[in-house]
Write an enzyme that holds these catalytic residues in place. Structure first.
Site, mmCIF file in Angstrom:
data_model
loop_
_atom_site.group_PDB
_atom_site.id
_atom_site.type_symbol
_atom_site.label_atom_id
_atom_site.label_comp_id
_atom_site.label_asym_id
_atom_site.label_seq_id
_atom_site.Cartn_x
_atom_site.Cartn_y
_atom_site.Cartn_z
ATOM 1 N N GLU A 155 0.829 -1.215 0.000
ATOM 2 C CA GLU A 155 0.000 0.000 0.000
ATOM 3 C C GLU A 155 0.860 1.259 0.000
ATOM 4 O OE1 GLU A 155 -1.927 -0.496 3.771
ATOM 5 O OE2 GLU A 155 -3.383 -1.947 3.027
ATOM 6 N N GLY A 215 1.913 4.992 -0.635
ATOM 7 C CA GLY A 215 1.244 6.261 -0.931
ATOM 8 C C GLY A 215 2.281 7.315 -1.274
ATOM 9 N N ARG A 245 2.840 20.361 5.981
ATOM 10 C CA ARG A 245 3.854 19.416 6.456
ATOM 11 C C ARG A 245 4.976 20.075 7.265
ATOM 12 N NH1 ARG A 245 6.723 16.678 3.751
ATOM 13 N NH2 ARG A 245 6.660 14.835 5.055
ATOM 14 N N TYR A 259 4.919 18.444 10.877
ATOM 15 C CA TYR A 259 5.902 17.373 11.092
ATOM 16 C C TYR A 259 7.337 17.873 11.051
ATOM 17 C CZ TYR A 259 1.962 14.660 9.022
ATOM 18 O OH TYR A 259 0.750 14.126 8.686
ATOM 19 N N CYS A 319 -1.546 34.229 10.036
ATOM 20 C CA CYS A 319 -1.198 34.902 11.288
ATOM 21 C C CYS A 319 -0.787 33.912 12.373
ATOM 22 C CB CYS A 319 -2.366 35.747 11.745
ATOM 23 S SG CYS A 319 -2.815 36.916 10.470
ATOM 24 N N GLU A 320 0.244 33.158 12.123
ATOM 25 C CA GLU A 320 0.832 32.262 13.117
ATOM 26 C C GLU A 320 2.316 32.162 12.802
ATOM 27 O OE1 GLU A 320 -0.724 28.524 14.070
ATOM 28 O OE2 GLU A 320 -2.811 29.068 13.673
HETATM 29 C C1 PLP Z 1 -0.923 5.973 5.355
HETATM 30 C C2 PLP Z 1 -1.032 4.531 5.095
HETATM 31 C C3 PLP Z 1 -0.347 3.955 4.021
HETATM 32 C C4 PLP Z 1 0.576 4.736 3.132
HETATM 33 O O1 PLP Z 1 1.735 5.154 3.746
HETATM 34 P P1 PLP Z 1 2.879 5.881 2.876
HETATM 35 O O2 PLP Z 1 3.900 6.258 3.837
HETATM 36 O O3 PLP Z 1 2.227 7.059 2.233
HETATM 37 O O4 PLP Z 1 3.356 4.889 1.868
HETATM 38 C C5 PLP Z 1 -0.546 2.616 3.774
HETATM 39 N N1 PLP Z 1 -1.370 1.868 4.549
HETATM 40 C C6 PLP Z 1 -2.033 2.381 5.606
HETATM 41 C C7 PLP Z 1 -2.904 1.506 6.414
HETATM 42 C C8 PLP Z 1 -1.887 3.728 5.915
HETATM 43 O O5 PLP Z 1 -2.534 4.243 6.966
#
Ligand code: PLP
Length: 421
Positions: free
Chosen positions: A275, A277, A314, A318, A346-347
């Site tokens: 997964e 992202g 970000r 973070y 304004c921060e």
């Molecule tokens: C956020 C998330 C991802 C993706 O994470 P990346 O760091 O963007 O690759 C995959 N699986 C789950 C369950 C997530 O919460």
């Protein structure tokens, strides 16, 4: 590698000059490269070549319909974490059997919608959630395919706000309790247990934590099988990091990640799901902004931009680092100078970078935040009544606005006035 390069002194997105997009849509805006999105997806798909697998893009990183459609047409599945994301994935043409539903707080309505609309699997994060999925499935006369998200208690060595695989985090079920939780799942008639899920965090820059977690998953697979569970799919989550700086210590490549997966889990005969992202979308997008003022402070100069923390949160949230470049390429040998780069909100937290060396810049100049494609536009807000900024997708020499900037009237008219006023 991405497709945002200088040509003849000007920054391009593929074959389109950034300045041309800025002139057409105004600043600030996000711009994504189709070629980079597809390249990153293919890196993961190729990395798992030879194993039965599906790359499910974690769409919370960047969920514009045009981005989802681009990836779906290349064969990507989707990892969704809310009912809204599920509907977005479906609207982009992703079939239900390629959508995985993750997240700790799935509601009854979200579960019902996903079951009726079609779902590849629910990644279950707690026993109460398991009971609810079972109840909804039974009410619908259906059987819900599930994995259990296990929390392997490994240190992902990433920012605390995006680490998810330690026992103190809210995610998953402690791996030490997995056997009893799987036994419960097997006893519920509305569920079919198909596999195991794990996701330990985001922006991981080493393979070691993944490998620790995946070894625990391998061991658990054998244990669960010996208890009679038909474990046939392993969802390994996302989290592989991206280079935000151009230093040498780049995170591992997808091909190295894939090789490690094959090594630790390849002999189990399971279908593999991942997964990713951030790695797919992060370096496929820029946020482009304009310098409004250059303000001289006592010991430093400030670049005040038209983009702000509400557009790209970000750095404020973070302490994230983004490479910031001038859209007009600096002349070779030009002397850089340190600026604090800030937005108009304004921060004091609305600061993108402190004492960042940049070529000399003036009001009206365009700059670009690199690596802004993931967790950028999706986390933006209208704080300070600043409109959500447009998103633009480039494809070769073409570009299209894929989300328009709302007008102030649209924003104001979303509010409604009670009868007593
Ligand atoms: C956020 C998330 C991802 C993706 O994470 P990346 O760091 O963007 O690759 C995959 N699986 C789950 C369950 C997530 O919460």
């Amino acid at each position: 590698m991405d497709h945002f390069l200088y040509r003849d002194g000007a920054l391009f997105a593929e074959d389109v000059p950034i300045s041309e997009i800025a002139a057409a849509v105004g600043t600030p805006f996000y711009v994504y490269s189709t070629a980079t999105l597809l390249r990153h997806f293919k890196l993961f798909d190729d990395a798992l070549d030879g194993t039965d697998h599906l790359v499910c893009y974690a769409m919370k990183a960047a969920s514009n319909q045009a981005i989802l459609k681009t990836l779906a047409q290349a064969g990507a599945g989707m990892d969704v974490v809310s009912g809204g994301e599920y509907l977005r994935a479906k609207a982009a043409g992703v079939p239900g059997d390629k959508i995985v539903f993750s997240g700790v707080g799935k509601t009854e309505d979200e579960i019902r919608n996903a079951l009726t609309g079609g779902i590849r699997q629910f990644n279950v994060e707690s026993e109460p959630e398991m009971e609810v999925i079972n109840a909804v499935a039974q009410e619908l006369g259906m059987i819900a395919p599930i994995t259990v998200r296990v929390n392997p208690d490994v240190d992902a060595k990433t920012h605390a706000k995006i680490a998810t695989g330690k026992s103190e985090n809210k995610f998953g079920i402690p791996i030490s309790r997995a056997l009893e939780v799987y036994a419960l799942a097997a006893s519920l008639p509305g569920l079919e247990v198909i596999g195991i899920d794990v996701h330990i965090g985001s922006q991981l820059t080493e393979l070691e934590p993944f490998e620790l977690a995946y070894n625990k998953v391998a061991e658990l697979t054998e244990q669960l099988r010996s208890e009679g569970h038909n474990i046939r799919r392993l969802d390994l989550g996302g989290g592989l990091g991206i280079p935000y700086t151009r230093s040498n210590d780049a995170p591992p490549l997808p091909v190295e990640y894939g090789a490690m997966i094959k090594k630790t889990l390849g002999d189990l005969g399971c279908e593999i799901e991942i997964e990713p992202g951030r790695l797919i979308a992060g370096n496929a997008g820029l946020m482009v902004s304009k310098v409004i003022y250059v303000k001289s402070g006592e010991d430093r100069d400030f670049l005040i931009l038209d983009g702000a923390m509400n557009d790209l949160i970000r750095p404020a949230m973070y302490e994230a680092y983004h490479d910031i470049v001038a859209v007009t390429e600096p002349a070779p040998g030009v002397e850089q100078r340190p600026y604090d780069i800030v937005g108009p909100v304004c921060e004091s937290g609305d600061t993108f970078a402190k004492k960042r060396n940049m070529p000399p810049l003036s009001a009206g100049d365009l700059i670009a935040f690199r690596s802004a494609g993931a967790y950028g536009a999706v986390m933006s807000s209208e704080y300070n009544t600043r409109p959500l900024i447009p998103e633009v997708l480039v494809h070769g020499d073409q570009f299209a606005v894929i989300r328009e900037r709302p007008s102030f009237d649209e924003m104001i008219n979303r509010d409604t006035i009670p009868t007593w006023l």
